[in-house]
Design an enzyme around this catalytic site. Structure first.
Site, mmCIF file in Angstrom:
data_model
loop_
_atom_site.group_PDB
_atom_site.id
_atom_site.type_symbol
_atom_site.label_atom_id
_atom_site.label_comp_id
_atom_site.label_asym_id
_atom_site.label_seq_id
_atom_site.Cartn_x
_atom_site.Cartn_y
_atom_site.Cartn_z
ATOM 1 N N SER A 42 7.216 -5.003 6.152
ATOM 2 C CA SER A 42 7.254 -4.057 5.073
ATOM 3 C C SER A 42 8.520 -3.793 4.324
ATOM 4 C CB SER A 42 6.477 -2.874 5.221
ATOM 5 O OG SER A 42 6.896 -2.300 6.572
ATOM 6 N N ASP A 327 7.360 7.534 3.117
ATOM 7 C CA ASP A 327 6.242 7.892 3.661
ATOM 8 C C ASP A 327 6.501 8.000 5.145
ATOM 9 O OD1 ASP A 327 6.320 5.008 4.774
ATOM 10 O OD2 ASP A 327 4.754 4.348 3.496
ATOM 11 N N HIS A 330 8.371 4.138 6.019
ATOM 12 C CA HIS A 330 9.483 3.395 5.338
ATOM 13 C C HIS A 330 10.362 4.457 4.663
ATOM 14 C CE1 HIS A 330 5.706 1.089 5.508
ATOM 15 N NE2 HIS A 330 6.546 0.215 5.960
#
Ligand SMILES: *[C@@H]1O[C@H](CO)[C@@H](O)[C@H](O)[C@H]1NC(C)=O
Ligand SMILES: *[C@@H]1O[C@H](CO)[C@@H](O)[C@H](O)[C@H]1NC(C)=O
Ligand SMILES: *[C@@H]1O[C@H](CO)[C@@H](O)[C@H](O)[C@H]1NC(C)=O
Ligand SMILES: *[C@@H]1O[C@H](CO)[C@@H](O)[C@H](O)[C@H]1NC(C)=O
Ligand SMILES: *[C@@H]1O[C@H](CO)[C@@H](O)[C@H](O)[C@H]1NC(C)=O
Ligand SMILES: *[C@@H]1O[C@H](CO)[C@@H](O)[C@H](O)[C@H]1NC(C)=O
Ligand SMILES: *[C@@H]1O[C@H](CO)[C@@H](O)[C@H](O)[C@H]1NC(C)=O
Ligand SMILES: *[C@@H]1O[C@H](CO)[C@@H](O)[C@H](O)[C@H]1NC(C)=O
Ligand SMILES: *[C@@H]1O[C@H](CO)[C@@H](O)[C@H](O)[C@H]1NC(C)=O
Length: 363
Positions: A42, A327, A330
């Site tokens: 990610s 978040d 991340h």
């Protein structure tokens, strides 16, 4: 008449010089390398999970709140780490995700990264149908046969073309946070000590890199892991008090073993694989120095679900550039930017080994 011809000649010359200059000015926007192929999780994913059956998605607000195109599947309020690296390399468009990349644009690069993916095949599967590193390598083979066709028409060798491209690999985070550190679902922590696990991961990654090398890759940028004990998700899992902070330290020590191994892998592969150049980006070192080290790090910017991902349309902090974590896992755009910029142009000798991406473009 002669003098008229003469001035016409001078005018023509000036015109030619100016248009040449113009071309040079345009060339500033041209990338330093013709192509960038991206593998990972990610931290690099720019939309590959959007249409898959997985919880590891970021194609809804508030993700993308600071991105011109809005939510795209990037795990960020704005850009991700590879977007910033691509910009620094001079690409004027972001590298398209494998899920949607079509036609000639694949020559410029493809992004295979998938949120929750890991070096190990089982990693991240608790979150659904994600694309492991091995599957990313299979997808790269599909691109390769397309490149063969496209370049074949132009009569250029694929090997020669690929040798100029940069291959970015930023993976391993989920082999910890969505595998080893998740004993409820995974057995790896009962099978391996942290030291053994780091070795197993480094070895499997080494094989994956060799697969890329055998299919033409020559310039590799490998990103180390950040201090994963510090992410809000693990901090909350560790709990508070002194046992909480020992738990955080333990995680950081475990991921540091992976990083030390990765750096040594870079040294070995530079010796063992002819004509290939590998570099290591010391993400945890970059993380521990300013400006990242001075940002708010004990809370996420967005309101999270399970300290993990942002609540759809949930609340967000006002000044995103002040926060380290967007978040529960991340970084914010501002922090990704530091990783991307210092990978491209090191600001301290410990940022990279043996040199930075800018120098990698020149070998
Ligand atoms: C990875 O695991 C999936 C599901 O468990 C399986 O379908 C797939 O064949 C495996 N891939 C590799 C490369 O081992
Ligand atoms: C691409 O072409 C090269 C030879 O030019 C060949 O060795 C390679 O197998 C081809 N790859 C794919 C995926 O078609
Ligand atoms: C492609 O290159 C090969 C070898 O350099 C040459 O023999 C062939 O004529 C070229 N084909 C075309 C279509 O240009
Ligand atoms: C983590 O590593 C540091 C430095 O190597 C060491 O001082 C510390 O005791 C370790 N912490 C834990 C919890 O293992
Ligand atoms: C590199 O080559 C040495 C000597 O052959 C070998 O011991 C080592 O395992 C190789 N390392 C990698 C990562 O291929
Ligand atoms: C290494 O590069 C040289 C010069 O370009 C080339 O002749 C040789 O075939 C390459 N070797 C490998 C293993 O790629
Ligand atoms: C990363 O950089 C830090 C300094 O910021 C250094 O202490 C550490 O050893 C480096 N890590 C590796 C694997 O080189
Ligand atoms: C985060 O840290 C700040 C100051 O460092 C503190 O005021 C605040 O209470 C902390 N928040 C949480 C949720 O721990
Ligand atoms: C946001 O934070 C940055 C960095 O601390 C600061 O320079 C900027 O003025 C802040 N902006 C607002 C609107 O508070």
């Amino acid at each position: 008449m002669a003098s008229q011809l003469k001035s016409l000649f001078w005018m023509l010359l000036i015109f030619l010089l100016l248009s040449n200059l113009q071309q040079h000015c345009n060339a500033v926007g041209n990338p330093q390398v013709p192509c960038l192929y991206v593998f990972g999780d990610s931290l690099s994913d720019d939309g590959n999970n959007n249409n898959r059956l997985t919880l590891a998605k970021a194609n809804y607000l508030p993700y993308g709140v600071d991105f011109p195109k809005g939510p795209t599947g990037r795990f960020s309020n704005g850009r991700n780490m590879l977007d910033v690296l691509a910009q620094n390399l001079g690409f004027d468009e972001y590298i398209p995700p494998f899920a949607t990349a079509r036609g000639e644009e694949i020559l410029r690069g493809v992004n295979y990264a998938s949120g929750s993916a890991g070096i190990r095949n089982e990693t991240g599967r608790i979150y659904g149908d994600i694309i492991s590193m091995d599957m990313q390598l299979k997808n790269y083979q599909i691109t390769l046969s397309q490149i063969n066709k496209t370049l074949g028409n132009r009569n250029m060798s694929t090997a020669e073309y690929l040798s100029k491209c940069i291959f970015s690999v930023a993976i391993g985070t989920n082999d910890y946070i969505a595998n080893y550190l998740f004993p409820q679902f995974y057995t790896t922590s009962r099978i391996y000590t942290p030291q053994q696990y780091a070795v197993v991961l480094n070895q499997q990654l080494s094989q994956q890199l060799e697969t890329l090398y055998k299919s033409g890759a020559r310039k590799f940028a490998l990103f180390g892991l950040t201090a994963l004990g510090n992410i809000p998700f693990e901090r909350s899992a560790c709990g508070s008090g002194s046992s909480g902070s020992a738990c955080v330290d333990n995680i950081n020590n475990a991921t540091q073993l992976f990083n030390v191994g990765l750096k040594s892998l870079v040294a070995q592969l530079n010796t063992n694989l002819t004509n290939a150049t590998f570099i290591f980006i010391n993400a945890s070192g970059i993380e521990s120095s300013p400006p990242i080290a001075s940002k708010v790090a004990n809370v996420s910017c967005c309101e999270t679900l399970l300290n993990l991902i942002c609540v759809p349309s949930g609340k967000i902090c006002r000044n995103r550039t002040n926060y380290k974590y967007w978040d529960g896992v991340h970084p914010t755009d501002a922090v990704y930017a530091v990783y991307g910029e210092r990978a491209y142009q090191a600001q301290s000798p410990s940022d990279v080994y043996p040199f930075d991406v800018n120098q990698l473009t020149q070998v």
